[in-house]
Design an enzyme around this catalytic site. Structure first.
Site, short mmCIF file in Angstrom:
data_model
loop_
_atom_site.label_atom_id
_atom_site.label_comp_id
_atom_site.label_asym_id
_atom_site.label_seq_id
_atom_site.Cartn_x
_atom_site.Cartn_y
_atom_site.Cartn_z
N ASN A 24 0.86 -1.18 0.00
CA ASN A 24 0.00 0.00 0.00
C ASN A 24 0.90 1.24 0.00
O ASN A 24 1.46 1.61 1.04
CB ASN A 24 -0.90 -0.04 1.24
CG ASN A 24 -1.90 1.09 1.29
OD1 ASN A 24 -1.64 2.18 0.81
ND2 ASN A 24 -3.04 0.83 1.88
N GLU A 173 -8.57 -11.27 2.29
CA GLU A 173 -8.73 -9.85 2.57
C GLU A 173 -10.16 -9.36 2.36
O GLU A 173 -10.41 -8.17 2.24
CB GLU A 173 -7.77 -9.05 1.70
CG GLU A 173 -6.31 -9.40 1.91
CD GLU A 173 -5.64 -8.60 3.02
OE1 GLU A 173 -5.94 -7.41 3.16
OE2 GLU A 173 -4.82 -9.19 3.75
N HIS A 247 -5.24 -4.42 -3.51
CA HIS A 247 -6.55 -5.06 -3.56
C HIS A 247 -7.19 -4.79 -4.92
O HIS A 247 -6.93 -3.76 -5.56
CB HIS A 247 -7.49 -4.51 -2.48
CG HIS A 247 -7.16 -4.94 -1.10
ND1 HIS A 247 -7.32 -4.13 -0.01
CD2 HIS A 247 -6.69 -6.11 -0.61
CE1 HIS A 247 -6.96 -4.77 1.08
NE2 HIS A 247 -6.57 -5.98 0.74
N CYS A 377 -13.37 1.49 0.28
CA CYS A 377 -12.67 0.76 1.35
C CYS A 377 -13.42 0.86 2.67
O CYS A 377 -13.30 -0.02 3.52
CB CYS A 377 -11.27 1.33 1.54
SG CYS A 377 -10.09 0.87 0.25
#
Length: 444
Positions: A24, A173, A247, A377
């Protein structure tokens, strides 16, 4: 008729920048900078309030208690004084940050959800994510499983499973790597799982660890009893993962029959996507609307920086009749307006009569974005029938009254600014833990 409810997770009072997000870039670039927990919580609450104002059923989950001092003790770190906490920060900064993490705010990682109509059992199935890829998130699984059971426990046909076993080949995830496409009624659904690992590559071939595995996706599809003919597995493009696409929801988004993805979202997936489109047409009698965004329109680095694909897409509903609109609205981070390429792209999508996107709302989420999380998110989608929505506890369904009460509590209890070193003060750490306990006592 199925309606997607949105479940957002309220940011916690220990929100900080620890740089713990695997792959990230935003998380890593902002590591150890001063954060603004009060602003972060209010920004997330206002985003959720916007969704609620457009008629979408919007729920909130309250922050779990942080810090997890017992967890630090299990790692051999002292926590009984400020001196010991300072030593813990110096000796193991990543573990220290993880113990105070507010990463539970990104509800899309909370679980994978399968609509009852998609499952052979005709039950709503939910698998909380084990989140074992990162220092700071694996401890959330039991907490959020309990929260989801409490929120959805009134439904007779809901199964909240245990997370998958906490082993590296089954790292999961949640909904950030799962998409559902459906017809206008929501009754005919297709489930698309996206994974990052590749059996042909070993760990030295990856710049960042892929955070979702094919084995985990397949296990969830089996335990949710999904129709194999309506279930697809696509692999993330390794180049995208290396560019910071940790992701799938950083490079692809769906809503209803709409699929928008970057040309580098998937690896060798064109044949599977064409098969998905044909199966969708045969099952629903309507076309799958697929929009592929090329690198010439949106370079990969700007897709990651803007979080365009992490925009939420919703169908506004008339509050008086609860009827869904056939049109869709884009909820995009303010960065999408500030970056020329994404602003031009959104303007073109909204102006085009060939897709159902009719408007865009830009939202300020600077604190979440600095830690690597955009609008999508912050929410988990759960498809339910109207009668089922009516059975959910109303105390955490967001309306103006709840928003006002939460705003007052956040402004009263949350710190304005926070640095990691501030959390070495044991009395202050206990005070922040009490804030989360107070929120749960007052609003549960």
């Amino acid at each position: 008729m199925f309606t997607e409810i949105n479940i957002d997770a309220l940011v916690g009072p220990t929100h900080h920048f620890g740089g713990l997000g695997v792959g990230n870039l935003a998380s890593q670039q902002h590591a150890y900078r001063a954060s603004r927990p009060r602003e972060a919580a209010l920004q997330g609450l206002r985003k959720a309030s916007l969704i609620a104002s457009l008629g979408v059923p919007q729920y909130l989950l309250l922050p779990p208690t942080r810090p997890r001092l017992t967890w630090l003790q299990e790692l051999g770190l002292g926590v009984d004084s400020s001196t010991q906490l300072s030593a813990a920060l110096h000796a193991a900064p990543r573990a220290f940050s993880a113990a105070f993490s507010s990463a539970f705010m990104w509800a899309a990682n909370m679980a994978t959800v399968s609509a009852a109509c998609d499952c052979r059992s005709r039950r709503l199935h939910i698998t909380p994510a084990n989140l074992i890829s990162s220092w700071h998130r694996a401890g959330e699984a039991a907490e959020r499983a309990s929260d989801l059971s409490r929120l959805l426990g009134a439904l007779d046909d809901c199964t909240v499973h245990l997370p998958l076993p906490s082993i590296l080949p089954l790292r999961d995830e949640g909904a950030a790597n799962h998409m559902r496409l459906c017809d206008a009624t929501g009754e005919v659904g297709f489930n698309v799982f996206v994974y990052g690992d590749d059996a042909k590559l070993d760990s030295s071939d990856w710049q960042f660890l892929p955070r979702q595995t094919l084995a985990a996706c397949q296990a969830i599809a089996r335990r949710h009893q999904l129709d194999p003919q309506h279930t697809f597995f696509l692999q993330q493009h390794p180049g995208a993962i290396s560019a910071g696409v940790f992701h799938n929801d950083v490079i692809c988004t769906t809503h209803g029959s709409l699929l928008i993805h970057h040309e580098l979202a998937f690896l060798d997936a064109e044949q599977a996507l064409q098969r998905l489109a044909e199966c969708f047409r045969q099952a629903t009698g309507t076309p799958l609307l697929r929009i592929q965004i090329g690198s010439s329109d949106l370079p990969l680095d700007e897709a990651v920086r803007s979080y365009f694909f992490n925009s939420q897409i919703i169908s506004p509903r008339c509050v008086r009749t609860s009827s869904p609109s056939p049109r869709m609205v884009l909820i995009s981070p303010q960065q999408c307006h500030e970056i020329a390429s994404t602003r031009r792209l959104i303007d073109r999508l909204v102006a085009s009569p060939e897709n159902p996107l009719e408007a865009v709302h830009y939202v300020s989420l600077e604190q979440s974005m600095a830690n690597g999380g955009g609008p999508a998110c912050l929410r988990l989608r759960v498809p339910l029938r109207e009668a089922e929505i009516g059975r959910l506890p109303g105390r955490l369904r967001l309306d103006l009254q709840l928003e006002e009460r939460l705003t007052a509590a956040i402004e009263r209890w949350y710190p304005e600014t926070l640095e990691l070193a501030d959390l070495c003060d044991l009395d202050y750490a206990r005070e922040l833990a009490q804030v989360s306990m107070n929120l749960r006592k007052e609003f549960h």
